[in-house]
Design an enzyme around this catalytic site. Structure first.
Site, short mmCIF file in Angstrom:
data_model
loop_
_atom_site.label_atom_id
_atom_site.label_comp_id
_atom_site.label_asym_id
_atom_site.label_seq_id
_atom_site.Cartn_x
_atom_site.Cartn_y
_atom_site.Cartn_z
N CYS A 2 0.70 -1.10 -0.02
CA CYS A 2 -0.04 -0.09 -0.08
C CYS A 2 1.05 1.36 0.08
O CYS A 2 1.93 1.35 0.22
CB CYS A 2 -0.92 -0.09 1.15
SG CYS A 2 -1.63 -1.36 1.71
N ARG A 27 3.74 0.29 -6.77
CA ARG A 27 3.65 -0.66 -5.74
C ARG A 27 2.51 -1.46 -5.96
O ARG A 27 2.37 -2.59 -5.24
CB ARG A 27 3.57 0.26 -4.33
CG ARG A 27 4.86 1.20 -4.11
CD ARG A 27 4.46 2.03 -3.05
NE ARG A 27 4.27 1.53 -1.60
CZ ARG A 27 5.27 1.57 -0.77
NH1 ARG A 27 6.55 2.02 -1.15
NH2 ARG A 27 5.08 0.95 0.48
N TRP A 74 -3.72 -2.44 -1.41
CA TRP A 74 -3.67 -3.81 -1.79
C TRP A 74 -4.19 -4.45 -0.88
O TRP A 74 -3.60 -4.68 0.22
CB TRP A 74 -2.10 -4.22 -2.13
CG TRP A 74 -2.20 -5.38 -2.83
CD1 TRP A 74 -2.89 -6.73 -2.63
CD2 TRP A 74 -1.58 -5.68 -4.13
NE1 TRP A 74 -2.49 -7.46 -3.46
CE2 TRP A 74 -1.88 -6.94 -4.64
CE3 TRP A 74 -1.20 -5.05 -5.16
CZ2 TRP A 74 -1.39 -7.68 -5.80
CZ3 TRP A 74 -0.58 -5.54 -6.36
CH2 TRP A 74 -0.88 -6.79 -6.80
N ASN A 98 -0.46 0.95 6.19
CA ASN A 98 0.13 -0.16 5.32
C ASN A 98 0.61 -1.10 6.40
O ASN A 98 1.17 -0.94 7.32
CB ASN A 98 1.46 0.57 4.69
CG ASN A 98 2.06 -0.32 3.82
OD1 ASN A 98 1.53 -1.48 3.51
ND2 ASN A 98 3.05 0.13 3.33
N GLY A 99 0.37 -2.67 5.93
CA GLY A 99 0.83 -3.44 7.00
C GLY A 99 -0.40 -4.36 7.35
O GLY A 99 -1.29 -4.53 7.11
N GLU A 478 21.86 -20.92 1.70
CA GLU A 478 21.63 -19.38 1.13
C GLU A 478 22.52 -18.35 1.81
O GLU A 478 23.20 -17.56 1.45
CB GLU A 478 20.25 -19.10 1.41
CG GLU A 478 20.06 -17.57 1.28
CD GLU A 478 20.03 -16.85 -0.03
OE1 GLU A 478 20.57 -17.82 -1.10
OE2 GLU A 478 20.09 -15.73 -0.08
N LYS A 482 25.43 -15.86 0.30
CA LYS A 482 25.24 -14.62 0.56
C LYS A 482 26.69 -14.04 0.70
O LYS A 482 27.07 -13.07 0.19
CB LYS A 482 24.41 -14.08 1.55
CG LYS A 482 22.83 -14.15 1.18
CD LYS A 482 22.38 -12.97 0.32
CE LYS A 482 22.51 -13.35 -1.02
NZ LYS A 482 21.19 -13.94 -1.68
N GLU A 485 29.14 -14.54 -2.17
CA GLU A 485 29.22 -13.56 -3.35
C GLU A 485 29.41 -12.03 -2.98
O GLU A 485 29.62 -11.28 -3.93
CB GLU A 485 27.61 -13.94 -3.82
CG GLU A 485 26.37 -13.25 -3.07
CD GLU A 485 25.34 -13.48 -3.84
OE1 GLU A 485 25.16 -13.48 -5.08
OE2 GLU A 485 24.13 -13.62 -2.95
N HIS A 501 30.56 -36.76 7.62
CA HIS A 501 30.68 -37.73 6.12
C HIS A 501 31.82 -36.79 5.37
O HIS A 501 31.92 -37.28 4.24
CB HIS A 501 29.74 -37.82 5.49
CG HIS A 501 28.68 -38.78 6.15
ND1 HIS A 501 28.77 -39.86 6.69
CD2 HIS A 501 27.33 -38.36 7.00
CE1 HIS A 501 27.69 -40.30 7.50
NE2 HIS A 501 27.01 -39.50 7.53
N LYS A 601 22.78 -8.88 -12.19
CA LYS A 601 21.36 -9.22 -11.64
C LYS A 601 20.63 -10.14 -12.22
O LYS A 601 19.89 -10.92 -11.87
CB LYS A 601 20.60 -7.88 -11.53
CG LYS A 601 19.49 -7.92 -10.97
CD LYS A 601 19.57 -8.07 -9.36
CE LYS A 601 18.44 -8.30 -8.50
NZ LYS A 601 18.52 -8.94 -7.24
C1 F6R Z 1 22.24 -14.53 -5.34
C2 F6R Z 1 21.33 -14.58 -6.64
C3 F6R Z 1 21.13 -15.32 -7.60
C4 F6R Z 1 20.08 -15.57 -8.23
C5 F6R Z 1 20.20 -16.31 -9.68
C6 F6R Z 1 18.78 -16.61 -10.05
O1 F6R Z 1 22.01 -13.47 -4.40
O2 F6R Z 1 20.68 -13.24 -6.75
O3 F6R Z 1 21.65 -16.46 -7.23
O4 F6R Z 1 19.16 -15.96 -7.43
O5 F6R Z 1 20.85 -15.79 -10.53
O6 F6R Z 1 18.13 -15.20 -10.59
P1 F6R Z 1 16.57 -15.01 -10.95
O7 F6R Z 1 15.96 -15.09 -9.65
O8 F6R Z 1 16.30 -13.81 -11.64
O9 F6R Z 1 16.35 -16.34 -11.79
#
Ligand code: F6R
Length: 606
Positions: A2, A27, A74, A98-99, A478, A482, A485, A501, A601
């Site tokens: 929202c 949004r 929303w 909102n929320g 994950e 993180k 990377e 193992h 990205k």
């Molecule tokens: C890690 C990261 C990547 C994406 C991957 C898939 O932080 O962002 O591992 O998750 O490249 O990207 P999408 O989700 O756009 O298919």
């Protein structure tokens, strides 16, 4: 999410409110409304659907008041109708919100018992009544609002306008953002700087828990405990930007902090919070499906990995989870009665798209969980389940990940219901737990200072292990992704039971081990693995809850204690400390957090 806008102006504010709401259209919303003070009296104008409907109403019946609030909604609690559109009002005030207010049911019963009549199905309206009761008891608006803030459970932001108070707006935030815009003899409130862009370049972002009393010449800000505080003024550069960093140093950490709002928004879209049920996505017959295959890359793959546990447990639906770059070439036979789910933030990832096409070629129906709705994957899928995370700018995926988890969790509950596996009570309990995630994330974000201090030490190491069991195993993967990377520290995630193992050979005092272990039915097993680490001189960073910390009773490098929560939602909430640890470590390392080396990205090549 929202959108909120509030204006104490010098000229009629109604058209300005609508203009600001137009800037918040990105949004997403399904109804909109404004409230203004006309000769001191509250007046509302609301419309279902797009803002042009509100515009048309306003053209037919212009408003001239100099103070007002506006909202794009929303739907969360209650259908997207005019009756449920904000602002919600009583004889004394109007409010936009909102929320999610988690305890609205109890509060609503209390207000109804006190003789208050409700005119919507929303959780918001209860706030209006609670404040009204306080005003009727003789409290000043600021005291009336402050007292009510203390009674609300959830993550939210609010703006209030009061009958007869032409120079007063009150705003509050907890979990969802809110900013003050400074004008010349005018004052503004907005859910983000974009809404305020046309009016001012001078913005003050409220901190979490803050609330503010605005007049045309002043902004008195208070923290959650009610102490007066000052927050810095930020000069915006240019007003045409679409996404900004707010008062954060990087997009990544801004996006980490957006998660209570994004997850609240996403779960509310997939759940019926009024009835405590999950909505089955249109067109998908989970009762007729014999197998799910989930395909994705990177972080999105780990979201799918968590979902495997959820679908198998809550819907008794077997799940194959695959990395898209493997799946697409493996020539796996797929059942025609199976459903393929592909997960992608960008909706453009080449391998995920190829997997979609492969599964389609095998005769499967495809459901795509995507953040970019216009993307190729969304266009080629049979069903699109959008994540409502908004644009994600940081290359490292954060809010898109927890939004993916939100969609998957809600869908797993819907599948459990459709397949007759979950009872009504079980469904309600799971839905309730999901509605609490924004608040739990908000609590987790409060641990940032502790995590930042820990990151100073982590930034000195060369290698790091992450361990978890159950849904905490993909969160360990994950966490390791993180960290590597964005900080470039070598990290690996393992299922805690796999340690002995092989990877245990790596353990020494130079290898910190991050253990993600909520106090659940497999906690004791993870404690055994921690003991194996400790016995070999390994240093443990334990992420757990109070019960887990007590039961583990071990010396650790650090113990991060999260609130207790149902096992069904730990994956969502435990992601927050893991993200913050990677972020602050990277900041200490001095890397380019938002654009780490070698990464893109959207990966549109194989
Ligand atoms: C890690 C990261 C990547 C994406 C991957 C898939 O932080 O962002 O591992 O998750 O490249 O990207 P999408 O989700 O756009 O298919």
């Amino acid at each position: 999410m929202c959108g909120i806008i509030g204006i104490l102006g010098r000229t009629p504010v109604a058209p300005l409110l609508v203009d600001a709401l137009k800037r918040l259209e990105y949004r997403g919303y399904d109804s909109a409304g404004i409230a203004t003070l006309e000769d001191g009296h509250l007046d509302r104008l609301r419309a279902e659907g797009k803002l042009r409907n509100l515009d048309l109403k306003l053209a037919g019946s212009p408003r001239f008041g100099l103070a007002g609030i506006g909202h794009t909604r929303w739907a969360t609690h209650g259908a997207p109708t005019e009756r449920n559109a904000h602002p919600h009002a009583t004889e004394r005030l109007a409010v936009v919100h909102n929320g999610i207010i988690e305890n609205f049911r109890e509060l609503r019963l209390e207000m109804e018992a006190a003789g208050r009549t409700f005119s919507s199905d929303t959780d918001t309206e209860v706030i209006a009544h609670l404040v009204t009761v306080n005003l009727a008891a003789g409290m000043a608006p600021r005291d009336a609002v402050q007292a009510v803030l203390g009674r609300l459970t959830g993550a939210f932001s609010l703006a209030f306008l009061f009958e007869g108070e032409g120079d007063l707006l009150i705003g509050a935030r907890r979990g969802s953002p809110l900013a003050i815009g400074w004008g010349d003899g005018e004052m503004f409130l907005g859910s983000d700087a974009i809404a305020l862009g046309p009016f001012t370049d001078e913005i003050t972002y409220l901190n979490d828990g803050d609330w503010v009393v605005l007049t045309r010449s002043s902004a008195e800000i208070y923290d959650e405990a009610g102490n007066p505080v000052s927050r810095p003024l930020t000069q915006l550069h240019g007003t045409t930007h679409v996404v900004d960093k707010g008062n954060h140093r990087h997009f990544m950490v801004k996006e980490v902090h957006e998660q209570p709002e994004v997850v609240g928004h996403t779960v509310a879209h997939y759940l019926d919070l009024v009835n405590g049920s999950a909505k089955v996505p249109a067109g998908i017959d989970f009762a007729a499906i014999d197998r799910l295959s989930i395909t994705a890359c990177g972080t999105a793959f780990y979201a799918g990995f968590v979902a495997k546990y959820w679908f198998e447990r809550y819907a008794r639906l077997p799940v194959d989870i695959d990395i898209a770059s493997e799946f697409r070439y493996r020539e796996q036979p797929l059942s025609k009665d199976g459903l393929s789910i592909v997960i992608s933030q960008s909706g453009e990832t080449a391998d995920t798209l190829a997997s979609l096409r492969y599964a389609k070629g095998e005769g499967q129906k495809i459901a795509a969980i995507v953040n970019v709705r216009e993307s190729t994957i969304a266009r080629e899928a049979d069903f699109v389940l959008p994540t409502l995370a908004g644009p994600e700018i940081g290359v490292a995926s954060t809010k898109a990940f927890t939004a993916q988890l939100s969609v998957l969790a809600a869908t797993a509950v819907a599948a459990g219901k459709a397949r007759g596996v979950l009872s009504g009570d079980e469904e309600h309990a799971l839905v309730r737990a999901l509605s609490e995630v924004p608040r739990l994330m908000h609590e987790a974000l409060k641990l940032e200072d502790q995590i930042e201090a820990l990151a100073r030490d982590l930034a000195k190491v060369k290698h790091c292990l992450y361990l978890g069991r159950g849904t905490s195993y993909p969160i360990a993967l994950e966490g390791a992704l993180k960290l590597k990377e964005i900080s470039y520290i070598h990290a690996e995630g393992y299922a805690a039971g796999e340690l002995k193992h092989g990877p245990i050979a790596l353990i020494d005092e130079d290898m910190p081990v991050v253990v993600i272990a909520p106090f659940d039915h497999i906690f004791e097993k993870t404690v055994s693995n921690m003991q194996e680490v400790a016995a070999r001189g390994g240093r443990i960073i334990l992420i757990t809850d109070r019960k887990g910390a007590e039961a583990a009773a071990m010396d650790t490098m650090a113990t991060i204690i999260l609130p207790e929560m149902p096992a069904s939602v730990t994956a969502l909430v435990y992601t927050i400390p893991v993200q913050l640890l990677a972020y602050h470590t990277a900041v200490f390392m001095g890397t380019d957090v938002d654009q780490p080396r070698n990464l893109a990205k959207s990966v549109t090549v194989e």
